[in-house]
Motif scaffolding. Structure first.
Motif, short mmCIF file in Angstrom:
data_model
loop_
_atom_site.label_atom_id
_atom_site.label_comp_id
_atom_site.label_asym_id
_atom_site.label_seq_id
_atom_site.Cartn_x
_atom_site.Cartn_y
_atom_site.Cartn_z
N ASP A 115 20.04 -5.08 11.69
CA ASP A 115 18.87 -4.52 11.00
C ASP A 115 17.55 -5.27 11.71
OD1 ASP A 115 17.61 -2.96 8.63
OD2 ASP A 115 17.01 -5.25 8.46
N ASN A 118 16.65 -3.65 14.84
CA ASN A 118 16.25 -2.22 14.58
C ASN A 118 14.86 -2.45 14.22
OD1 ASN A 118 18.65 -1.09 15.12
ND2 ASN A 118 19.46 -1.10 13.12
N ARG A 119 14.46 -3.43 13.30
CA ARG A 119 13.25 -3.40 12.91
C ARG A 119 12.14 -3.72 14.12
NH1 ARG A 119 12.66 -5.34 6.68
NH2 ARG A 119 14.61 -4.39 5.81
N TYR A 120 12.71 -4.62 14.87
CA TYR A 120 11.91 -4.97 16.24
C TYR A 120 11.58 -3.84 16.95
CZ TYR A 120 10.74 -7.86 20.23
OH TYR A 120 10.15 -8.36 21.46
N ASN A 122 11.80 -0.73 16.46
CA ASN A 122 11.21 0.55 16.03
C ASN A 122 9.66 0.22 15.63
OD1 ASN A 122 13.44 2.12 16.16
ND2 ASN A 122 14.17 1.45 13.95
N SER A 123 9.19 -0.92 15.41
CA SER A 123 8.01 -1.31 15.36
C SER A 123 7.09 -1.55 16.34
CB SER A 123 7.84 -2.73 14.52
OG SER A 123 6.58 -3.12 14.27
N GLY A 133 10.82 -9.75 9.35
CA GLY A 133 11.27 -8.72 8.78
C GLY A 133 10.23 -7.41 9.01
N PHE A 134 9.12 -7.86 9.64
CA PHE A 134 7.95 -6.98 10.09
C PHE A 134 7.26 -6.32 8.73
CE2 PHE A 134 9.70 -6.95 14.18
CZ PHE A 134 8.76 -7.22 15.22
N TYR A 155 12.21 -11.33 3.94
CA TYR A 155 13.06 -10.36 4.60
C TYR A 155 14.26 -9.90 3.90
CZ TYR A 155 16.64 -8.32 7.61
OH TYR A 155 17.53 -7.64 8.10
N TYR A 159 15.42 -6.33 2.28
CA TYR A 159 16.54 -5.82 2.61
C TYR A 159 17.39 -5.42 1.64
CZ TYR A 159 20.91 -5.11 5.04
OH TYR A 159 22.24 -4.64 5.46
N LYS A 162 15.98 -2.25 -0.26
CA LYS A 162 16.13 -1.02 0.56
C LYS A 162 17.67 -0.67 0.72
CE LYS A 162 11.76 -1.64 3.22
NZ LYS A 162 11.27 -1.89 4.63
#
Length: 314
Positions: A115, A118-120, A122-123, A133-134, A155, A159, A162
């Motif tokens: 996760d 992915n956050r990295y 997609n940001s 966790g952006f 974060y 998490y 969500k």
């Protein structure tokens, strides 16, 4: 006659040599000019900025932190040092913290690492060292937290909010000793919620839970007496229960200026004087102050190494 022929042949030889020499010089000059032009073209098309880390979306990440990994690039004239710190660095560098809090929040460690990646990827925002966790604030800018550990905890709260279905809801009653609980409190107050006085936090918990030995409270993983409409709040493990306690002190007490035992007690354990004024329970204050005398002799230091891999984290 023979002498004249020899002289004539000699002049022809000299002329040929001169012609060959001129051709050779011209050829070398053209070659040098061509190489010079090529080097100039490369210099104009190159950039002084070195892409340090490119993700799947082609986004280049940069950071200016002082204490970073160093990658040495050998140049033609001198060695150039470039500082690199990206998400993979954090996953490795803070593996103990991530593993510990994955167990604290009852989620899968491997899911957490994926996760974060992915956050990295997609940001579109630049990587912030304290915000793995952006997470963004009200202005849609990345929030800067007091420490990396603080950002990691925030974060995890994000998490599980969500991904509630990925949380293991099974409760594991605590059956360990008091020392581990004390180490949790020390770690949370010295590395994450540093506005909370460690001795006071230890002492309130001790006053509420009989120095972390009252079984019915430990069975609920609740050491601070937190209540809901259904009675004593039950937490899924002792790590999460203690974290909830320290976070409560940080945000609802110290964060609002209630930073002494008397001020905290006026809300935490209130009573009323003869004139109807709300005050802290004197009995409660005495219990807390007695515990403070005890904990003042403690070495109030803890680290993640004291918490990771313990049997208490099941």
């Amino acid at each position: 006659m023979e002498t004249k022929k020899a002289s004539k042949a000699s002049w022809k030889h000299i002329v040929c040599c001169l012609i060959l020499l001129i051709i050779f010089v011209l050829t070398i000059g053209i070659h040098i000019n061509a190489e010079g032009f090529a080097e100039a073209a490369i210099a104009e098309s190159s950039s002084d900025t070195i892409p340090l880390c490119i993700n799947n979306n082609g986004i280049v990440r940069y950071t200016t932190d002082a204490d970073k990994n160093e990658v040495k690039l050998a140049g033609p004239k001198e060695e150039v040092t470039v500082n690199v710190r990206d998400v993979e660095y954090y996953i490795t560098e803070y593996a103990d913290e991530l593993e510990f809090f994955a167990k604290t929040f009852s989620v899968n460690y491997e899911d957490i690492k994926q996760d974060i990646r992915n956050r990295y990827d997609n940001s579109e925002k630049e990587f912030e060292s304290t915000n793995i966790g952006f997470l963004t604030n009200g202005t849609n800018a990345l929030t800067k937290y007091p420490s990396v550990e603080y950002g990691i905890v925030e974060y995890f709260y994000d998490y599980v909010e969500k991904h509630p279905k990925k949380v293991n809801k099974k409760r594991v009653p605590y059956s360990g000793d008091a020392k581990y609980v004390e180490n949790l409190i020390i770690y949370y107050t010295t590395h994450i919620y540093t506005n909370v006085d460690t001795s006071v936090a230890l002492s309130i918990g001790a006053a509420e839970s009989g120095y972390y030995k009252v079984k019915y409270m430990l069975n609920c993983n609740n050491v601070f007496g937190g209540m809901s409409s259904k009675g004593l709040i039950k937490y899924r493990n002792i790590e999460y229960g203690v974290l909830s306690y320290i976070r409560l002190l940080s945000k609802n007490y110290y964060g609002k200026g209630l930073n002494t035992v008397a001020r905290i007690g006026r809300v935490y354990c209130p009573t009323y004087d003869d004139f109807g004024n709300k005050i802290a329970s004197k009995h409660w204050i005495n219990l807390v102050n007695t515990a403070i005398k005890r904990y003042s002799k403690y070495e109030l230091t803890s680290s993640i190494e004291l918490l990771v891999g313990k049997e208490e984290i099941v």
